[in-house]
Design a protein around this motif. Structure first.
Motif, mmCIF file in Angstrom:
data_model
loop_
_atom_site.group_PDB
_atom_site.id
_atom_site.type_symbol
_atom_site.label_atom_id
_atom_site.label_comp_id
_atom_site.label_asym_id
_atom_site.label_seq_id
_atom_site.Cartn_x
_atom_site.Cartn_y
_atom_site.Cartn_z
ATOM 1 N N GLN A 198 0.434 42.578 57.907
ATOM 2 C CA GLN A 198 0.066 42.247 59.284
ATOM 3 C C GLN A 198 0.415 40.804 59.661
ATOM 4 N N LEU A 199 0.739 39.961 58.682
ATOM 5 C CA LEU A 199 1.040 38.564 58.975
ATOM 6 C C LEU A 199 2.361 38.430 59.731
ATOM 7 N N LYS A 200 2.434 37.423 60.586
ATOM 8 C CA LYS A 200 3.665 37.200 61.356
ATOM 9 C C LYS A 200 4.798 36.747 60.447
ATOM 10 N N TYR A 201 4.478 35.827 59.540
ATOM 11 C CA TYR A 201 5.470 35.346 58.576
ATOM 12 C C TYR A 201 4.985 35.675 57.172
ATOM 13 N N HIS A 202 5.883 36.184 56.364
ATOM 14 C CA HIS A 202 5.494 36.635 55.020
ATOM 15 C C HIS A 202 5.864 35.569 54.002
ATOM 16 N N THR A 203 5.206 34.435 54.180
ATOM 17 C CA THR A 203 5.428 33.278 53.316
ATOM 18 C C THR A 203 4.272 33.074 52.350
ATOM 19 N N TYR B 182 11.668 37.617 43.430
ATOM 20 C CA TYR B 182 11.843 38.257 44.738
ATOM 21 C C TYR B 182 11.322 37.357 45.851
ATOM 22 N N PHE B 183 10.135 36.784 45.649
ATOM 23 C CA PHE B 183 9.563 35.909 46.667
ATOM 24 C C PHE B 183 10.472 34.711 46.928
ATOM 25 N N VAL B 184 10.981 34.120 45.869
ATOM 26 C CA VAL B 184 11.868 32.961 46.039
ATOM 27 C C VAL B 184 13.157 33.366 46.749
ATOM 28 N N ALA B 185 13.695 34.537 46.411
ATOM 29 C CA ALA B 185 14.903 35.018 47.098
ATOM 30 C C ALA B 185 14.653 35.153 48.597
ATOM 31 N N LEU B 186 13.460 35.584 48.961
ATOM 32 C CA LEU B 186 13.099 35.681 50.378
ATOM 33 C C LEU B 186 12.972 34.296 51.008
ATOM 34 N N MET B 187 12.370 33.365 50.283
ATOM 35 C CA MET B 187 12.157 32.027 50.834
ATOM 36 C C MET B 187 13.462 31.274 51.051
ATOM 37 N N ILE B 188 14.472 31.544 50.230
ATOM 38 C CA ILE B 188 15.763 30.866 50.407
ATOM 39 C C ILE B 188 16.757 31.759 51.158
ATOM 40 N N GLU B 189 16.212 32.848 51.726
ATOM 41 C CA GLU B 189 16.958 33.730 52.629
ATOM 42 C C GLU B 189 18.167 34.393 51.971
ATOM 43 N N LYS B 190 17.999 34.735 50.680
ATOM 44 C CA LYS B 190 19.019 35.534 50.000
ATOM 45 C C LYS B 190 18.795 37.028 50.235
ATOM 46 N N CYS B 191 17.630 37.364 50.753
ATOM 47 C CA CYS B 191 17.335 38.729 51.168
ATOM 48 C C CYS B 191 16.265 38.639 52.253
ATOM 49 N N HIS B 192 15.950 39.749 52.879
ATOM 50 C CA HIS B 192 15.023 39.729 54.012
ATOM 51 C C HIS B 192 14.098 40.943 53.961
ATOM 52 N N LEU B 193 12.903 40.772 54.509
ATOM 53 C CA LEU B 193 11.954 41.869 54.609
ATOM 54 C C LEU B 193 12.264 42.716 55.841
ATOM 55 N N PRO B 194 11.875 43.986 55.813
ATOM 56 C CA PRO B 194 12.071 44.835 56.991
ATOM 57 C C PRO B 194 11.060 44.485 58.086
ATOM 58 N N SER B 195 11.118 45.189 59.183
ATOM 59 C CA SER B 195 10.185 44.961 60.290
ATOM 60 C C SER B 195 8.757 45.311 59.872
ATOM 61 N N THR B 196 7.797 44.818 60.643
ATOM 62 C CA THR B 196 6.394 45.111 60.361
ATOM 63 C C THR B 196 6.143 46.614 60.353
ATOM 64 N N GLU B 197 6.752 47.320 61.285
ATOM 65 C CA GLU B 197 6.567 48.772 61.358
ATOM 66 C C GLU B 197 7.044 49.455 60.078
ATOM 67 N N LYS B 198 8.199 49.024 59.580
ATOM 68 C CA LYS B 198 8.727 49.630 58.352
ATOM 69 C C LYS B 198 7.882 49.258 57.138
ATOM 70 N N MET B 199 7.357 48.038 57.140
ATOM 71 C CA MET B 199 6.477 47.644 56.037
ATOM 72 C C MET B 199 5.194 48.470 56.043
ATOM 73 N N LEU B 200 4.627 48.673 57.209
ATOM 74 C CA LEU B 200 3.411 49.484 57.315
ATOM 75 C C LEU B 200 3.674 50.926 56.885
ATOM 76 N N ALA B 201 4.837 51.441 57.239
ATOM 77 C CA ALA B 201 5.212 52.796 56.824
ATOM 78 C C ALA B 201 5.323 52.865 55.300
ATOM 79 N N TYR B 202 5.885 51.826 54.696
ATOM 80 C CA TYR B 202 6.012 51.757 53.237
ATOM 81 C C TYR B 202 4.624 51.721 52.587
ATOM 82 N N VAL B 203 3.711 50.940 53.186
ATOM 83 C CA VAL B 203 2.339 50.853 52.662
ATOM 84 C C VAL B 203 1.669 52.219 52.715
#
Length: 504
Positions: free
Chosen positions: A359-364, A387-408
């Motif tokens: 639910q967070l706006k930024y997943h930091t 994985y977290f570090v790869a996200l922080m240095i923008e080597k990969c990206h998370l999906p939209s909030t809707e897709k994350m909620l669907a995954y959950v």
């Protein structure tokens, strides 16, 4: 070049060390706050818990073998035994921290007391961290670009509600408080809970106590550490090719194998659920203790009395002097508010990839090792950190909030269908599938098709051999040139400590 992102790591246990290393690999500025004066977390033994720092028991052995618990670019020493005493696990962590120069990033005697969004979180995703210096009692605030929570979930013992427990005049304690059998000589002891801690405690106490009762609500499937030809449990079971076989077939096969070691029904331990629906209980001695009467299996506790308990199905009170609750833990993070991380009934927490509050706006902000897989946590912590570090240095990206909620929702549906619905299993996950899924997100999952063509020997080792952590350094960011050799030579390291124990 822009300013380096600043990451705070909370806790210098096993997962905290992997977080520091991943940050350093990603060229991030990292500081780790540890409230004690030493690294190691649970693996650093404390004689008692008066310092509110949970630790293993005095005689704790690892339940996972050293090769399956290895960090992906740091094989354990050849001379280390297959299953490590907690002192050697701690030694391995200390060696890892020294080898990768992690110690300088740790600030000891610093307790994080609050993590809240910074004033500019809405545009930057940064966090305000309030930390107390436990030596000077001074509190200060710092702003970080990312937060890695690495404090685990074994800090807040849970004791269920029982009728008339307040009337009981004997000694009560939680398994987290138990360290050794000292003081339990000739006592009549009840251990409630047949998980790993409960069975370990009951087994140890049976050598000194007058009586040991083991109460279990659902029963438990008991796994030995050694399987066919003395292969370690996880080396034998955790293999990639098994994921290609029907799950029901593998479960039935495993049940038959476990019943060959101990007829669970005859020994009063057989659960009503499938073997894969419950977290493994690993114990090598309990079947002998049950057979000899050193441990007496009992059903759930119906109620307490002044000097004992009444078990379900019994008509008379069983007299006991000591009750040890091996009943798990409440998941709590006092420095996080409910709007950041909400813990529901039965420890239910909704997280994307078992890491991110969706639910967070930024997943930091990420929770590292807030998960209970049927395999070692070491490679899970390392892969989550990477994985977290790869996200922080923008080597990969998370999906939209809707897709994350669907995954959950999909993840929770899987848990509901496949695991016992209890607080103990709220974080349960299949080890191999989870690691593969995570590795695929940032390009470190082994490329099996390519290996089949270019390196058939390694392909076969990764497919049919044990699911070794080194495979996540074969390709992708921060690959390790020693990964191939580490995979192909694991048997040498596994058995070299035995004088005549190497496989041929």
């Amino acid at each position: 070049m822009g300013t380096k992102k600043r990451i705070v790591v909370i806790g210098a246990g096993m997962s905290g060390l992997t977080a520091i290393k991943a940050c350093k690999e990603g060229n991030l500025e990292v500081v780790c706050y540890e409230r004690s004066g030493e690294l190691g977390g649970l693996w650093r033994y404390h004689e008692n818990n008066n310092d509110s720092l949970p630790s293993v028991m005095k005689n704790t052995l690892s339940n996972t073998s050293k090769e399956m618990s290895a960090f992906s670019d740091f094989p354990p020493p050849n001379e280390f035994p297959t299953y490590l005493h907690h002192t050697l696990v701690l030694k391995y962590l200390e060696m890892y921290a020294e080898h990768f120069d992690l110690l300088g990033s740790i600030s000891y005697f610093h307790e994080v007391i609050e993590v809240i969004p910074s004033e500019d979180y809405g545009t930057t995703g940064r966090w305000l961290v309030k930390v107390r210096n436990l030596r000077s009692d001074e509190t200060r605030e710092e702003v970080f670009d990312g937060v890695m929570v690495c404090v685990g979930h074994h800090g807040h013992p849970y004791i269920p509600t029982y009728a008339n427990l307040d009337l009981f005049t004997g000694k009560t304690l939680h398994s987290a408080e138990y360290k050794s059998s000292t003081g339990m000589e000739n006592q009549r002891v009840l251990v409630i809970g047949a998980g790993n801690s409960g069975c370990d405690i009951a087994t140890e106490l049976s050598t000194v106590a007058q009586k040991v009762y083991l109460s279990t609500r659902r029963g438990a499937w008991i796994y030995p550490r050694l399987f066919e030809k003395g292969k370690p449990l996880d080396i034998y079971l955790s293999r990639r090719y098994k994921m290609l076989l029907p799950a029901s077939y593998e479960a039935k096969k495993l049940e038959k194998t476990l019943d060959k070691t101990m007829d669970h029904k005859r020994f009063g331990m057989k659960p009503y659920h499938a073997v894969t629906s419950q977290h493994p209980t690993i114990n090598d001695e309990i079947q002998y203790k049950l057979l000899s009467g050193s441990i007496i299996p009992k059903r759930d506790v119906k109620e307490f009395s002044q000097n004992g308990v009444l078990f379900d199905g019994d008509e008379e009170i069983t007299i006991v002097d000591v009750v040890i609750f091996s009943t798990g833990f409440n998941i709590k993070f006092p420095f996080l508010t409910d709007d950041i991380l909400r813990v529901g009934k039965n420890n239910k927490i909704l997280l994307y990839k078992n890491m991110f509050p969706p639910q967070l706006k930024y997943h930091t902000l990420a929770l590292i090792t807030l998960i209970q897989p049927n395999g070692s946590l070491f490679p899970v912590a390392e892969l989550q950190s990477r994985y977290f570090v790869a996200l922080m240095i923008e080597k990969c990206h998370l999906p939209s909030t809707e897709k994350m909620l669907a995954y959950v929702r999909k993840t929770e549906g899987f848990r509901a269908r496949n695991y016992v619905q209890s607080a103990r299993h709220s974080l349960e996950a299949p080890w191999i599938q989870y690691l593969d899924d995570l590795a695929g997100e940032f390009g470190v999952k082994p490329k099996m098709a390519s290996l089949l063509v270019k390196d058939p020997k390694l392909f076969w080792a990764c497919l049919h051999g044990p699911f070794l952590p080194y495979q996540f350094r074969l390709n992708g960011p921060h690959k390790w040139n020693g990964a191939r050799d580490a995979i192909l030579t694991y048997k040498n390291r596994m058995y070299q400590h035995l004088r005549n124990g190497q496989e041929k």
